[in-house]
Design a protein around this motif. Structure first.
Motif, PDB file in Angstrom:
ATOM      1  N   VAL A  27      27.291  -4.009  16.154  1.00  0.00           N
ATOM      2  CA  VAL A  27      27.502  -5.211  15.359  1.00  0.00           C
ATOM      3  C   VAL A  27      27.669  -6.394  16.303  1.00  0.00           C
ATOM      4  CG1 VAL A  27      28.976  -6.356  13.658  1.00  0.00           C
ATOM      5  CG2 VAL A  27      28.590  -3.876  13.522  1.00  0.00           C
ATOM      6  N   LEU A  28      26.825  -7.382  16.129  1.00  0.00           N
ATOM      7  CA  LEU A  28      26.862  -8.592  16.945  1.00  0.00           C
ATOM      8  C   LEU A  28      27.595  -9.679  16.162  1.00  0.00           C
ATOM      9  CD1 LEU A  28      25.958 -10.274  19.409  1.00  0.00           C
ATOM     10  CD2 LEU A  28      23.762 -10.620  18.262  1.00  0.00           C
ATOM     11  N   ILE A  29      28.688 -10.188  16.723  1.00  0.00           N
ATOM     12  CA  ILE A  29      29.507 -11.188  16.037  1.00  0.00           C
ATOM     13  C   ILE A  29      29.510 -12.476  16.849  1.00  0.00           C
ATOM     14  CG2 ILE A  29      31.811 -11.782  15.178  1.00  0.00           C
ATOM     15  CD1 ILE A  29      32.377  -8.772  14.943  1.00  0.00           C
ATOM     16  N   MET A  30      29.046 -13.551  16.237  1.00  0.00           N
ATOM     17  CA  MET A  30      29.105 -14.866  16.867  1.00  0.00           C
ATOM     18  C   MET A  30      30.502 -15.423  16.617  1.00  0.00           C
ATOM     19  SD  MET A  30      26.135 -14.626  17.998  1.00  0.00           S
ATOM     20  CE  MET A  30      25.965 -16.210  18.815  1.00  0.00           C
ATOM     21  N   ALA A  31      31.411 -15.077  17.535  1.00  0.00           N
ATOM     22  CA  ALA A  31      32.834 -15.374  17.332  1.00  0.00           C
ATOM     23  C   ALA A  31      33.098 -16.867  17.243  1.00  0.00           C
ATOM     24  CB  ALA A  31      33.657 -14.754  18.465  1.00  0.00           C
ATOM     25  N   ALA A  32      32.292 -17.669  17.936  1.00  0.00           N
ATOM     26  CA  ALA A  32      32.519 -19.111  17.952  1.00  0.00           C
ATOM     27  C   ALA A  32      32.257 -19.753  16.594  1.00  0.00           C
ATOM     28  CB  ALA A  32      31.648 -19.768  19.020  1.00  0.00           C
ATOM     29  N   SER A  80      19.437  -5.059  26.403  1.00  0.00           N
ATOM     30  CA  SER A  80      20.404  -4.654  27.410  1.00  0.00           C
ATOM     31  C   SER A  80      21.721  -4.260  26.765  1.00  0.00           C
ATOM     32  CB  SER A  80      20.655  -5.809  28.385  1.00  0.00           C
ATOM     33  OG  SER A  80      21.176  -6.932  27.686  1.00  0.00           O
ATOM     34  N   PHE A  81      21.830  -4.419  25.437  1.00  0.00           N
ATOM     35  CA  PHE A  81      23.029  -4.052  24.708  1.00  0.00           C
ATOM     36  C   PHE A  81      22.594  -3.306  23.450  1.00  0.00           C
ATOM     37  CE2 PHE A  81      26.040  -4.696  21.302  1.00  0.00           C
ATOM     38  CZ  PHE A  81      27.235  -4.363  21.913  1.00  0.00           C
ATOM     39  N   PRO A  82      23.235  -2.236  23.045  1.00  0.00           N
ATOM     40  CA  PRO A  82      24.379  -1.660  23.726  1.00  0.00           C
ATOM     41  C   PRO A  82      23.970  -0.698  24.839  1.00  0.00           C
ATOM     42  CG  PRO A  82      23.942  -0.462  21.719  1.00  0.00           C
ATOM     43  CD  PRO A  82      22.918  -1.579  21.776  1.00  0.00           C
ATOM     44  N   ILE A  83      24.834  -0.483  25.782  1.00  0.00           N
ATOM     45  CA  ILE A  83      24.613   0.529  26.824  1.00  0.00           C
ATOM     46  C   ILE A  83      25.382   1.769  26.392  1.00  0.00           C
ATOM     47  CG2 ILE A  83      24.943   1.113  29.254  1.00  0.00           C
ATOM     48  CD1 ILE A  83      24.873  -1.884  29.866  1.00  0.00           C
ATOM     49  N   GLN A  84      24.690   2.762  25.941  1.00  0.00           N
ATOM     50  CA  GLN A  84      25.337   3.953  25.401  1.00  0.00           C
ATOM     51  C   GLN A  84      25.815   4.861  26.536  1.00  0.00           C
ATOM     52  OE1 GLN A  84      25.946   4.226  22.349  1.00  0.00           O
ATOM     53  NE2 GLN A  84      24.529   2.856  21.292  1.00  0.00           N
ATOM     54  N   LYS A 144      36.926   1.568  10.407  1.00  0.00           N
ATOM     55  CA  LYS A 144      36.063   2.196   9.413  1.00  0.00           C
ATOM     56  C   LYS A 144      34.577   2.230   9.760  1.00  0.00           C
ATOM     57  CE  LYS A 144      38.990   0.885   5.481  1.00  0.00           C
ATOM     58  NZ  LYS A 144      39.011   0.247   4.138  1.00  0.00           N
ATOM     59  N   GLY A 145      34.171   1.461  10.762  1.00  0.00           N
ATOM     60  CA  GLY A 145      32.745   1.246  10.964  1.00  0.00           C
ATOM     61  C   GLY A 145      32.048   2.198  11.898  1.00  0.00           C
ATOM     62  N   ASN A 146      32.812   2.916  12.756  1.00  0.00           N
ATOM     63  CA  ASN A 146      32.197   3.798  13.755  1.00  0.00           C
ATOM     64  C   ASN A 146      31.047   3.083  14.465  1.00  0.00           C
ATOM     65  OD1 ASN A 146      31.769   6.154  15.258  1.00  0.00           O
ATOM     66  ND2 ASN A 146      30.187   6.868  13.820  1.00  0.00           N
ATOM     67  N   CYS A 147      31.365   1.931  15.065  1.00  0.00           N
ATOM     68  CA  CYS A 147      30.321   1.104  15.665  1.00  0.00           C
ATOM     69  C   CYS A 147      30.809   0.466  16.956  1.00  0.00           C
ATOM     70  CB  CYS A 147      29.893  -0.002  14.692  1.00  0.00           C
ATOM     71  SG  CYS A 147      31.243  -1.095  14.191  1.00  0.00           S
ATOM     72  N   GLU A 148      29.859  -0.017  17.736  1.00  0.00           N
ATOM     73  CA  GLU A 148      30.159  -0.861  18.886  1.00  0.00           C
ATOM     74  C   GLU A 148      30.090  -2.320  18.448  1.00  0.00           C
ATOM     75  OE1 GLU A 148      28.724   1.821  22.647  1.00  0.00           O
ATOM     76  OE2 GLU A 148      27.330   0.328  21.863  1.00  0.00           O
ATOM     77  N   ILE A 149      30.871  -3.154  19.093  1.00  0.00           N
ATOM     78  CA  ILE A 149      30.982  -4.555  18.677  1.00  0.00           C
ATOM     79  C   ILE A 149      30.765  -5.457  19.885  1.00  0.00           C
ATOM     80  CG2 ILE A 149      32.495  -6.314  17.670  1.00  0.00           C
ATOM     81  CD1 ILE A 149      34.066  -3.900  16.413  1.00  0.00           C
ATOM     82  N   ALA A 150      29.874  -6.423  19.724  1.00  0.00           N
ATOM     83  CA  ALA A 150      29.672  -7.455  20.755  1.00  0.00           C
ATOM     84  C   ALA A 150      30.173  -8.775  20.196  1.00  0.00           C
ATOM     85  CB  ALA A 150      28.197  -7.566  21.123  1.00  0.00           C
ATOM     86  N   LEU A 151      31.147  -9.373  20.863  1.00  0.00           N
ATOM     87  CA  LEU A 151      31.709 -10.662  20.461  1.00  0.00           C
ATOM     88  C   LEU A 151      31.191 -11.743  21.400  1.00  0.00           C
ATOM     89  CD1 LEU A 151      35.335  -9.420  19.871  1.00  0.00           C
ATOM     90  CD2 LEU A 151      33.954 -10.532  18.126  1.00  0.00           C
ATOM     91  N   VAL A 152      30.416 -12.671  20.883  1.00  0.00           N
ATOM     92  CA  VAL A 152      29.879 -13.769  21.686  1.00  0.00           C
ATOM     93  C   VAL A 152      30.715 -15.017  21.405  1.00  0.00           C
ATOM     94  CG1 VAL A 152      27.873 -15.221  22.159  1.00  0.00           C
ATOM     95  CG2 VAL A 152      27.568 -12.779  21.679  1.00  0.00           C
ATOM     96  N   LEU A 187      20.347  -9.190  23.049  1.00  0.00           N
ATOM     97  CA  LEU A 187      21.508  -8.785  22.255  1.00  0.00           C
ATOM     98  C   LEU A 187      21.112  -8.550  20.797  1.00  0.00           C
ATOM     99  CD1 LEU A 187      24.402 -11.093  23.544  1.00  0.00           C
ATOM    100  CD2 LEU A 187      24.205  -8.628  23.819  1.00  0.00           C
ATOM    101  N   MET A 188      20.316  -9.445  20.257  1.00  0.00           N
ATOM    102  CA  MET A 188      19.888  -9.289  18.872  1.00  0.00           C
ATOM    103  C   MET A 188      19.007  -8.049  18.705  1.00  0.00           C
ATOM    104  SD  MET A 188      19.093 -13.056  17.292  1.00  0.00           S
ATOM    105  CE  MET A 188      20.432 -14.166  16.827  1.00  0.00           C
ATOM    106  N   ALA A 189      18.094  -7.841  19.656  1.00  0.00           N
ATOM    107  CA  ALA A 189      17.179  -6.698  19.560  1.00  0.00           C
ATOM    108  C   ALA A 189      17.918  -5.369  19.595  1.00  0.00           C
ATOM    109  CB  ALA A 189      16.153  -6.761  20.691  1.00  0.00           C
ATOM    110  N   GLY A 190      19.095  -5.339  20.230  1.00  0.00           N
ATOM    111  CA  GLY A 190      19.845  -4.094  20.354  1.00  0.00           C
ATOM    112  C   GLY A 190      20.941  -3.922  19.324  1.00  0.00           C
ATOM    113  N   SER A 191      20.994  -4.799  18.328  1.00  0.00           N
ATOM    114  CA  SER A 191      22.071  -4.761  17.343  1.00  0.00           C
ATOM    115  C   SER A 191      21.578  -4.275  15.989  1.00  0.00           C
ATOM    116  CB  SER A 191      22.688  -6.163  17.187  1.00  0.00           C
ATOM    117  OG  SER A 191      23.229  -6.603  18.421  1.00  0.00           O
TER     118      SER A 191
END
Length: 387
Positions: A208-213, A194-198, A231-239, A272-276
């Motif tokens: 890029v999936l970031i486990m912020a905790a 379900s992520f990312p939704i382009q 610099k990364g030209n990417c989408e970022i998911a912060l959990v 989330l992992m499958a889409g990262s």
């Protein structure tokens, strides 16, 4: 056909969520195999509530104290890692919970006992009551606390761990099975992410999936995100998990950044992992296994001393992850990785070679087969004795 209506006792401890997650994955698989009588018990909490409360808090505090050079957990881990499994220190630790285990066994009479935390007293009691006991090692590294000569079966993550148990600890080859570490069955289902939704008007980007905790210092997260945006030209998911203050602060900082999505506690981690494209996380055995099953390259930031550092070193030495000790360095590593898709393919292939199947299912079926073989042997013995 397996033995009918076996009683299964799974013993764990509440030092982090990993041991409990493994226990729940095993319980789910037992129930999927029509075994209804399964009980999970936090042995330290039940047997020594005061010791458990104090030691749990000390364990949690160690992640923060290590940032200031006082890594007492890491020190204790390495000081005891190579102890004699039946030496005086481990004999003392094995005695913890012994009386409670005996009460549990006498009360419930389980057919099998499974450790997802190193409880040596369990294997001793299992021997005394002729109950098969097994230990699921929840890391990619070996510590003396996991080892006990009365353990009937070990379930481990890698062939390397099996070799260590056989070569250095004298375990019989048939007593060690390489199954992987149990994680939730949904990680094996390959569900559509379900992520990312382009957005149709924007080019497809890496995610890029970031486990912020897992970050102990807030501004390190901010520095990493800004480096990736630059610099990364990417989408970022912060959990962020249940860290409400972190969610509010990050939402405020990046409110004008459409490429940054912020999550609290999420149930849909497999999606989330499958889409990262990669994940930034701590080096706990469970999270690393979830990444392996998902084929997701790993970046580890400042691993804590003890099993996390050893897990991180195992992954980097085997070309599955990278370690960074500065936020800017971490961002640069990720940006370089995102520009080299061939590297990602190589890592995913290495991860695929580690997967032996759904670990919980492999363990459960092996235990049920062992119980069935034991029952058949007992019937044969009784028949011969009767004749």
């Amino acid at each position: 056909m397996y033995i009918r209506h076996p009683r299964i006792l799974i013993l764990t401890a509440g030092y982090g969520e990993g041991h409990l997650q493994v226990s729940r994955a095993l319980e789910h698989s037992f129930r999927a195999n029509y075994v209804k009588d399964v009980e999970i018990i936090d042995l330290m909490k039940e047997a020594h509530p005061i010791i458990n409360s104090v030691s749990s808090k000390l364990y949690q505090m160690s992640t923060f104290s290590s940032q200031f050079g006082f890594d007492y957990y890491g020190w204790s881990y390495y000081a005891t890692r190579d102890n004699n499994p039946v030496g005086s220190v481990n004999r003392y630790l094995n005695a913890l919970g012994k009386r409670k285990i005996q009460e549990m066994i006498e009360d419930s009479r389980p057919d099998a006992i499974i450790n997802t935390f190193p409880f040596g007293a369990v294997t001793e009691m299992g021997r005394d009551f002729s109950i098969p006991t097994s230990t699921v090692i929840t890391d990619y590294t070996l510590h003396s606390r996991w080892i006990h000569p009365d353990t009937d079966k070990y379930y481990v993550a890698t062939e390397d761990l099996k070799d260590q148990l056989i070569r250095y600890q004298g375990a019989a080859p048939e007593s060690v099975s390489v199954t992987g570490i149990p994680v939730r069955s949904t990680f094996y289902e390959g569900s559509i992410a379900s992520f990312p939704i382009q957005m149709e008007s924007r080019p497809i980007k890496n995610s890029v999936l970031i486990m912020a905790a897992s970050f102990t210092i807030f501004h390190h997260i901010v520095e990493l995100v800004r480096t990736l945006l630059e610099k990364g030209n990417c989408e970022i998911a912060l959990v962020c998990g249940r860290h409400e203050k972190m969610i509010l602060k990050l939402s405020s900082l990046f409110t004008d950044q459409p490429d940054v999505r912020i999550f609290g506690y999420v149930e849909h981690m497999p999606e989330l992992m499958a889409g990262s494209s990669c994940i930034v996380t701590k080096a706990g055995g469970i999270t690393l296994t979830e990444a392996v099953v998902s084929g997701l390259p790993v970046f580890i930031y400042k691993p804590f001393g003890g099993q996390e550092r050893e897990n991180a070193l195992y992954f980097t030495n085997n070309g599955l992850a990278e370690i960074a000790y500065e936020a800017r360095e971490l961002g640069e590593q990720i940006c370089t990785f995102l520009k080299e898709p061939a590297v990602s393919d190589q890592i995913r292939n290495r991860m695929a070679s580690l997967c032996k199947g759904e670990a919980a299912e492999l363990i459960v079926k092996d235990i049920l087969t062992t119980l069935q073989d034991k029952r058949s042997l007992n019937k044969t013995t009784q028949f011969v004795a009767h004749k």
